[in-house]
Write a protein that holds these residues in place. Structure first.
Motif, short mmCIF file in Angstrom:
data_model
loop_
_atom_site.label_atom_id
_atom_site.label_comp_id
_atom_site.label_asym_id
_atom_site.label_seq_id
_atom_site.Cartn_x
_atom_site.Cartn_y
_atom_site.Cartn_z
N MET A 1 0.81 -0.98 0.01
CA MET A 1 -0.13 0.00 0.14
C MET A 1 0.94 1.27 0.05
SD MET A 1 -2.75 1.66 2.62
CE MET A 1 -3.52 0.03 3.13
N VAL A 2 0.64 2.17 -0.83
CA VAL A 2 1.23 3.57 -0.89
C VAL A 2 0.22 4.51 -0.69
CG1 VAL A 2 2.69 4.75 -2.32
CG2 VAL A 2 2.89 2.23 -2.47
N PRO A 3 0.13 5.21 0.43
CA PRO A 3 -0.86 6.37 0.55
C PRO A 3 -0.03 7.59 -0.10
CG PRO A 3 0.64 6.02 2.54
CD PRO A 3 1.00 4.87 1.43
N ILE A 4 -0.99 8.55 -0.44
CA ILE A 4 -0.73 9.84 -0.85
C ILE A 4 -2.01 10.74 -0.22
CG2 ILE A 4 0.39 9.00 -3.16
CD1 ILE A 4 -2.29 9.83 -4.56
N GLU A 5 -1.54 12.10 -0.23
CA GLU A 5 -2.29 12.98 0.61
C GLU A 5 -3.80 12.96 -0.21
OE1 GLU A 5 -1.71 14.88 3.40
OE2 GLU A 5 0.22 13.45 3.56
N ASP A 6 -3.92 13.32 -1.37
CA ASP A 6 -4.81 13.60 -2.40
C ASP A 6 -5.00 13.22 -3.60
OD1 ASP A 6 -3.84 15.72 -3.52
OD2 ASP A 6 -4.13 16.98 -1.76
N LEU A 26 -7.00 2.15 -5.71
CA LEU A 26 -8.42 2.79 -5.23
C LEU A 26 -8.46 4.23 -5.15
CD1 LEU A 26 -11.58 2.04 -4.78
CD2 LEU A 26 -10.59 1.93 -2.32
N VAL A 27 -9.01 5.10 -6.03
CA VAL A 27 -8.99 6.58 -6.18
C VAL A 27 -10.27 6.98 -5.64
CG1 VAL A 27 -6.91 6.66 -7.32
CG2 VAL A 27 -9.17 6.62 -8.44
N PHE A 28 -10.52 8.12 -5.20
CA PHE A 28 -11.70 8.52 -4.97
C PHE A 28 -11.73 10.23 -4.29
CE2 PHE A 28 -9.29 6.99 -1.13
CZ PHE A 28 -9.31 8.07 -0.33
N SER A 29 -12.88 10.69 -4.54
CA SER A 29 -12.83 12.28 -4.37
C SER A 29 -12.64 12.56 -2.64
CB SER A 29 -14.32 12.83 -4.78
OG SER A 29 -15.24 11.92 -4.23
N HIS A 69 -0.44 5.67 -16.66
CA HIS A 69 -0.70 4.77 -17.40
C HIS A 69 -1.17 3.37 -16.95
CE1 HIS A 69 2.28 7.41 -19.44
NE2 HIS A 69 3.00 7.51 -18.30
N GLY A 70 -2.48 3.59 -16.44
CA GLY A 70 -3.26 2.61 -15.99
C GLY A 70 -4.58 2.45 -16.96
N GLU A 71 -5.29 1.43 -16.39
CA GLU A 71 -6.46 1.25 -17.11
C GLU A 71 -7.68 1.40 -16.02
OE1 GLU A 71 -9.00 -2.57 -19.04
OE2 GLU A 71 -6.87 -2.96 -18.14
N LEU A 72 -8.45 2.25 -16.41
CA LEU A 72 -9.68 2.31 -15.31
C LEU A 72 -10.71 1.16 -15.75
CD1 LEU A 72 -11.27 4.26 -13.62
CD2 LEU A 72 -12.42 5.47 -15.45
N ILE A 86 -8.42 1.45 -10.62
CA ILE A 86 -7.48 1.40 -11.75
C ILE A 86 -6.27 0.50 -11.57
CG2 ILE A 86 -5.51 2.88 -12.95
CD1 ILE A 86 -7.21 5.30 -11.60
N ARG A 87 -6.13 -0.15 -12.64
CA ARG A 87 -5.10 -1.44 -12.91
C ARG A 87 -3.98 -0.97 -13.50
NH1 ARG A 87 -7.72 -6.75 -15.05
NH2 ARG A 87 -7.65 -5.22 -16.73
N PHE A 88 -2.84 -1.55 -12.91
CA PHE A 88 -1.62 -1.30 -13.77
C PHE A 88 -0.89 -2.69 -14.31
CE2 PHE A 88 -2.45 1.63 -10.67
CZ PHE A 88 -2.43 2.93 -11.36
#
Length: 91
Positions: A1-6, A26-29, A69-72, A86-88
Motif C-alpha cells: 500500500m502506498v498512501p498519498i495525500e489527495d 483505489l482512487v476517490f474524491s 499509465h493505467g486502465e480504469l 485503476i489497474r496497472f
C-alpha cells in the motif's frame, strides 16, 4: 500500500515517478466539489479556503489513469462524489 495525500495533479505526478510500488489504485474524491457553487466570494474566498480548509481539486479518474499509465476498470459516481479502481500492468 502506498498512501498519498489527495488526488491532485501534484500528488499524482509524484506517484507516477514510482510505478513499481503499486499494481492497482483505489482512487476517490477527497473533497466535495460541486460543479457550480451556490455561494462564492471569488478568488479571495478561494485563497482563504485553500489556506484554512485544505480546498483542492482532485483529478478525475480518467485523468489519473492516463497520468499513471493505467486502465480504469471500474467507476461509481453519486451526487458529486466518486470512487474508481485503476489497474496497472508494469510487471
Amino acid at each position: 500500500m502506498v498512501p498519498i495525500e489527495d488526488f491532485t495533479a501534484e500528488q499524482i505526478a509524484r506517484a507516477a515517478h514510482e510505478p513499481e510500488k503499486y499494481s492497482a489504485a483505489l482512487v476517490f474524491s477527497t473533497k466535495y466539489d460541486p460543479r457550480s457553487p451556490l455561494f462564492t466570494l471569488g478568488p479571495k474566498s478561494t485563497a482563504m479556503d485553500e489556506r484554512y480548509f485544505g480546498l483542492h481539486h482532485d483529478l478525475p479518474p480518467k485523468a489519473i489513469a492516463r497520468e499513471l499509465h493505467g486502465e480504469l476498470v471500474w467507476k461509481q459516481q453519486d451526487q458529486g462524489q466518486w470512487v474508481a479502481l485503476i489497474r496497472f500492468n508494469y510487471r
